[in-house]
Design a protein around this motif. Structure first.
Motif, PDB file in Angstrom:
ATOM      1  N   ASP A   5       0.829  -1.210   0.000  1.00  0.00           N
ATOM      2  CA  ASP A   5       0.000   0.000   0.000  1.00  0.00           C
ATOM      3  C   ASP A   5       0.862   1.257   0.000  1.00  0.00           C
ATOM      4  N   THR A   6       1.969   1.222   0.730  1.00  0.00           N
ATOM      5  CA  THR A   6       2.887   2.365   0.741  1.00  0.00           C
ATOM      6  C   THR A   6       3.458   2.598  -0.649  1.00  0.00           C
ATOM      7  N   ARG A   7       3.835   1.524  -1.315  1.00  0.00           N
ATOM      8  CA  ARG A   7       4.369   1.636  -2.677  1.00  0.00           C
ATOM      9  C   ARG A   7       3.329   2.251  -3.607  1.00  0.00           C
ATOM     10  N   ARG A   9       0.836   4.210  -2.797  1.00  0.00           N
ATOM     11  CA  ARG A   9       0.677   5.622  -2.446  1.00  0.00           C
ATOM     12  C   ARG A   9       1.798   6.472  -3.030  1.00  0.00           C
ATOM     13  N   LEU A  10       3.022   5.995  -2.952  1.00  0.00           N
ATOM     14  CA  LEU A  10       4.158   6.742  -3.498  1.00  0.00           C
ATOM     15  C   LEU A  10       4.076   6.834  -5.019  1.00  0.00           C
ATOM     16  N   LEU A  11       3.633   5.763  -5.658  1.00  0.00           N
ATOM     17  CA  LEU A  11       3.506   5.781  -7.120  1.00  0.00           C
ATOM     18  C   LEU A  11       2.432   6.760  -7.573  1.00  0.00           C
ATOM     19  N   GLU A  12       1.400   6.915  -6.768  1.00  0.00           N
ATOM     20  CA  GLU A  12       0.313   7.829  -7.133  1.00  0.00           C
ATOM     21  C   GLU A  12       0.689   9.286  -6.902  1.00  0.00           C
ATOM     22  N   VAL A  29      10.967   1.036   2.704  1.00  0.00           N
ATOM     23  CA  VAL A  29      11.380  -0.369   2.748  1.00  0.00           C
ATOM     24  C   VAL A  29      12.331  -0.609   3.914  1.00  0.00           C
ATOM     25  N   ASP A  30      13.283   0.310   4.112  1.00  0.00           N
ATOM     26  CA  ASP A  30      14.213   0.176   5.239  1.00  0.00           C
ATOM     27  C   ASP A  30      13.462   0.057   6.566  1.00  0.00           C
ATOM     28  N   ASP A  31      12.526   0.959   6.792  1.00  0.00           N
ATOM     29  CA  ASP A  31      11.779   0.971   8.053  1.00  0.00           C
ATOM     30  C   ASP A  31      10.973  -0.312   8.222  1.00  0.00           C
ATOM     31  N   TRP A  32      10.331  -0.741   7.153  1.00  0.00           N
ATOM     32  CA  TRP A  32       9.495  -1.941   7.197  1.00  0.00           C
ATOM     33  C   TRP A  32      10.345  -3.175   7.486  1.00  0.00           C
ATOM     34  N   ASP A  61      19.274   2.549  -4.941  1.00  0.00           N
ATOM     35  CA  ASP A  61      18.694   2.761  -6.271  1.00  0.00           C
ATOM     36  C   ASP A  61      17.426   1.933  -6.397  1.00  0.00           C
ATOM     37  N   MET A  62      16.312   2.490  -5.937  1.00  0.00           N
ATOM     38  CA  MET A  62      15.064   1.739  -5.892  1.00  0.00           C
ATOM     39  C   MET A  62      14.035   2.344  -6.833  1.00  0.00           C
ATOM     40  N   ALA A  63      14.002   1.817  -8.054  1.00  0.00           N
ATOM     41  CA  ALA A  63      12.915   2.132  -8.972  1.00  0.00           C
ATOM     42  C   ALA A  63      11.688   1.328  -8.547  1.00  0.00           C
ATOM     43  N   PRO A  64      10.515   1.655  -9.070  1.00  0.00           N
ATOM     44  CA  PRO A  64       9.305   0.950  -8.628  1.00  0.00           C
ATOM     45  C   PRO A  64       9.366  -0.567  -8.788  1.00  0.00           C
TER      46      PRO A  64
END
Length: 262
Positions: A5-7, A9-12, A29-32, A61-64
């Motif tokens: 869901d976080t991903r 939200r960020l994509l939107e 991702v780090d926090d999770w 380097d984190m692309a979707p």
């Protein structure tokens, strides 16, 4: 909120383009993952075990569509199988692609001596959770081993780069370039930096020039993943208008910028 869901939200959030998206997604991702490690070990700093980001995730380097490259590092004679399962399975449940391994420092370095991909992935080690001394020890040892074997490693790297470039073609001149694997793409920037760790190969000013080129290529890759919804790096003709628009330019300007960067 789940990681998926976080991903979403960020994509939107279309204000988070390119590197800004990557930084926000990497932090999430780090926090999770830190929370998953604590839940799996019942300790935020479990002695004798560390969760480590390597490869592209280690670089941040984190692309979707990027994979999560993770190493569960442990001391010898400490069986971490149950801990590993309690970390890996939640990642799969979130629908994310995972590259994972469970090794001691000695095991990781032994494999790195035989496998180029492993060796280069350990050059971007980043601590996430657990015993930080384990991570720092591995990071230092990996660089030391890479430098000691610089002549052999750079020869192997050169052969690998040439073979990849022959398969993928030129980013600068193809109508539909591969932004990551093509000649002049992101993987060539990584290769130059790996080589530089082994021995100096860059001139004064090259680091700045590489960083500037990397931003152009990486920003386009992030938007390509966002638009297509998949981890693909070939920018086809039908996608160039949308990627360019996301980055505030038309398709011609985008392709000119990519060609120049490459």
């Amino acid at each position: 909120m789940s990681l998926a869901d976080t991903r979403t939200r960020l994509l939107e959030d279309t204000t988070l383009t390119g590197r800004a998206f990557s930084e926000a997604w990497t932090k999430a991702v780090d926090d999770w993952l830190t929370d998953r490690f604590v839940a799996a070990t019942e300790s935020p700093d479990r002695a004798g075990m560390a969760l480590v980001a390597v490869g592209g995730y280690g670089r941040g380097d984190m692309a979707p569509g990027s994979d999560l490259d993770l190493l569960l590092l442990h001391r010898a004679k400490l069986p971490p199988g149950e801990v590993a399962q309690r970390i890996w399975y939640p990642i799969w449940d979130e629908g994310l692609k995972l590259g994972h391994s469970v090794r001691t420092e000695s095991e990781a370095l032994t494999l790195a001596a035989e496998d180029l991909d492993t060796a280069t992935s350990l050059l971007t080690v980043r601590h996430l959770a657990g015993d930080p001394d384990l991570t720092s020890s591995l990071a230092a040892a990996a660089v030391e081993k890479w430098r000691k074997r610089a002549k052999k490693n750079l020869a192997t790297l050169r052969e690998s780069v040439a073979a990849r470039q022959a398969r993928k073609g030129e980013v600068a001149y193809l109508l539909e370039p591969d932004l990551k694997e093509g000649r002049g793409g992101l993987r060539d920037i990584h290769a130059l930096r790996w080589a530089e760790i082994g021995r100096p190969v860059l001139d004064a000013g090259d680091h700045t020039a590489l960083s500037e080129a990397e931003e152009v290529l990486f920003n386009a890759r992030v938007e390509l993943h966002r638009i297509t919804g998949r981890n693909g790096d070939r920018l086809t003709l039908d996608q160039q208008d949308a990627v360019g628009e996301a980055l505030g330019m038309d398709a011609d300007a985008l392709m000119a910028a990519l060609s120049s960067a490459a």
